[in-house]
Design a protein around this motif. Structure first.
Motif, short mmCIF file in Angstrom:
data_model
loop_
_atom_site.label_atom_id
_atom_site.label_comp_id
_atom_site.label_asym_id
_atom_site.label_seq_id
_atom_site.Cartn_x
_atom_site.Cartn_y
_atom_site.Cartn_z
N ALA A 1 0.83 -1.21 0.00
CA ALA A 1 0.00 0.00 0.00
C ALA A 1 0.87 1.25 0.00
O ALA A 1 0.58 2.23 -0.72
CB ALA A 1 -0.92 -0.01 1.22
N ASP A 2 1.96 1.22 0.78
CA ASP A 2 2.85 2.37 0.88
C ASP A 2 3.57 2.64 -0.45
O ASP A 2 3.60 3.79 -0.94
CB ASP A 2 3.87 2.12 1.99
N GLU A 3 4.12 1.60 -1.06
CA GLU A 3 4.85 1.78 -2.31
C GLU A 3 3.91 2.10 -3.47
O GLU A 3 4.27 2.87 -4.38
CB GLU A 3 5.65 0.51 -2.64
N SER A 4 2.71 1.54 -3.44
CA SER A 4 1.73 1.87 -4.49
C SER A 4 1.36 3.34 -4.43
O SER A 4 1.19 4.01 -5.46
CB SER A 4 0.47 1.01 -4.33
N SER A 5 1.24 3.86 -3.19
CA SER A 5 0.93 5.28 -3.03
C SER A 5 2.07 6.16 -3.56
O SER A 5 1.84 7.17 -4.22
CB SER A 5 0.68 5.56 -1.54
N LYS B 1 11.29 7.45 -12.65
CA LYS B 1 12.21 6.44 -12.15
C LYS B 1 11.80 5.98 -10.75
O LYS B 1 11.80 4.79 -10.44
CB LYS B 1 13.63 7.01 -12.13
N LYS B 2 11.44 6.97 -9.90
CA LYS B 2 11.00 6.62 -8.54
C LYS B 2 9.72 5.79 -8.59
O LYS B 2 9.55 4.83 -7.83
CB LYS B 2 10.77 7.90 -7.73
N ALA B 3 8.81 6.16 -9.50
CA ALA B 3 7.56 5.42 -9.63
C ALA B 3 7.84 3.99 -10.07
O ALA B 3 7.24 3.02 -9.56
CB ALA B 3 6.63 6.11 -10.63
N ALA C 1 4.28 5.31 -5.87
CA ALA C 1 4.33 5.19 -7.33
C ALA C 1 3.28 6.10 -7.97
O ALA C 1 3.56 6.82 -8.95
CB ALA C 1 4.10 3.74 -7.75
N ALA C 2 2.08 6.09 -7.44
CA ALA C 2 1.00 6.92 -7.99
C ALA C 2 1.32 8.40 -7.85
O ALA C 2 1.07 9.20 -8.78
CB ALA C 2 -0.31 6.60 -7.28
N SER C 3 1.91 8.77 -6.70
CA SER C 3 2.25 10.17 -6.47
C SER C 3 3.33 10.65 -7.44
O SER C 3 3.23 11.74 -8.02
CB SER C 3 2.73 10.35 -5.02
N ASN C 4 4.36 9.83 -7.65
CA ASN C 4 5.45 10.23 -8.55
C ASN C 4 4.99 10.30 -10.00
O ASN C 4 5.41 11.18 -10.76
CB ASN C 4 6.63 9.27 -8.41
#
Length: 287
Positions: free
Chosen positions: A25-29, A64-66, A31-34
């Motif tokens: 959930a944290d990494e998906s958030s 890249k971060k996403a 990725a979406a933000s970037n």
């Protein structure tokens, strides 16, 4: 493997799955933000080469971060899938082990009940034989036996004294002769001798079964109940159980024999109604 050990494994797997899902959930958030930040960067016709290059670098950085976050999500999902598969296997093992344990407990319960029933039949046979030799002329039913000093012996746990005292008071209002330790044991009397005397001289035994009564550390309630059950066949004495704040399963776990007897409960009857039901048994002509 014990059920407890198996359950601990399942708990650990659930904890690990929960941690990975939190990371997903944290990494998906992230990725979406970037990706959102990258999409908000626009290029104008009047942008200088320097500005355009700067914007492009920022956009690529966000993308890249996403991408890194999305790779982590994919890895975490793979871990969740693997852990879930192990969890499914462990749950199946647990179900089989619990089924085996339940089967074993049922067998033990059946063996215990059979043992109780055989012992009761043996005691009834012994007491009935001795009674027939001692008094072959007495063929009255227990409803007609007025040779006893007391109509009923009340067995209870001291923690339930308040409700039992109210019940005894209602019995006495109806003219029932009650052996009740608060009324019958005098100052200086032997407790053991008084209880034995009450058991011998009572036509019925009313047992107030409660969580306090069936407590394995209760000495006197155990002794009283054993005395009542051992002499239940003698002189047609009958045990009448009253369940107080107990379930059928609790009584069954404590004594399959008692659980098989018809019982009244304080959940369904007031103390006045309980006393009235006993009076009907004592004097059926007044029903």
């Amino acid at each position: 493997m014990s059920i407890e050990t198996r359950q601990n494994r399942i708990n650990r797997l659930n904890d690990e799955i929960a941690k990975y899902r939190s990371k997903i959930a944290d990494e998906s958030s992230k990725a979406a933000s970037n990706r959102s930040k990258a999409e908000r960067i626009t290029f104008g016709k009047n942008d200088s080469a320097f500005t355009r290059k700067s914007k492009l670098n920022r956009q690529q950085g966000y993308l890249k971060k996403a991408s890194e976050s999305e790779k982590k999500v994919a890895g975490y999902n793979a871990q969740v899938a693997k852990l879930s598969e192990n969890l499914s296997k462990e749950n199946k093992y647990l179900q089989r082990e619990e089924a085996t344990q339940r089967k074993k407990e049922r067998k033990q319960q059946q063996d215990l009940q059979q043992m109780y029933e055989e012992r009761i039949r043996e005691l009834e046979s012994q007491t009935l034989s001795s009674y027939m030799v001692a008094a072959p002329h007495n063929t009255n039913n227990f409803e007609e036996d007025h040779t006893k000093e007391f109509d009923v012996f009340v067995s209870y746990a001291s923690e339930d004294k308040e409700v039992v005292e109210s019940f005894v008071l209602e019995l006495k209002k109806l003219g029932v002769r009650v052996w009740f330790d608060q009324l019958t044991i005098g100052w200086g009397d032997s407790l053991r001798r008084s209880i034995d005397n009450g058991l011998r001289k009572s036509r019925f035994g009313i047992v107030f079964l409660s969580p306090n009564y069936i407590n394995p550390n209760k000495y006197w309630t155990t002794q009283e109940l054993e005395g009542l059950m051992q002499t239940e066949g003698e002189f047609n004495r009958k045990i009448l159980p009253v369940w107080h704040k107990l379930t059928k399963q609790q009584v069954l776990d404590y004594s399959p024999i008692l659980a098989s007897k018809k019982a009244l409960t304080t959940a369904d009857y007031t103390v006045e109604e309980l006393a009235g039901e006993f009076k009907k048994i004592l004097d059926p002509k007044q029903k």
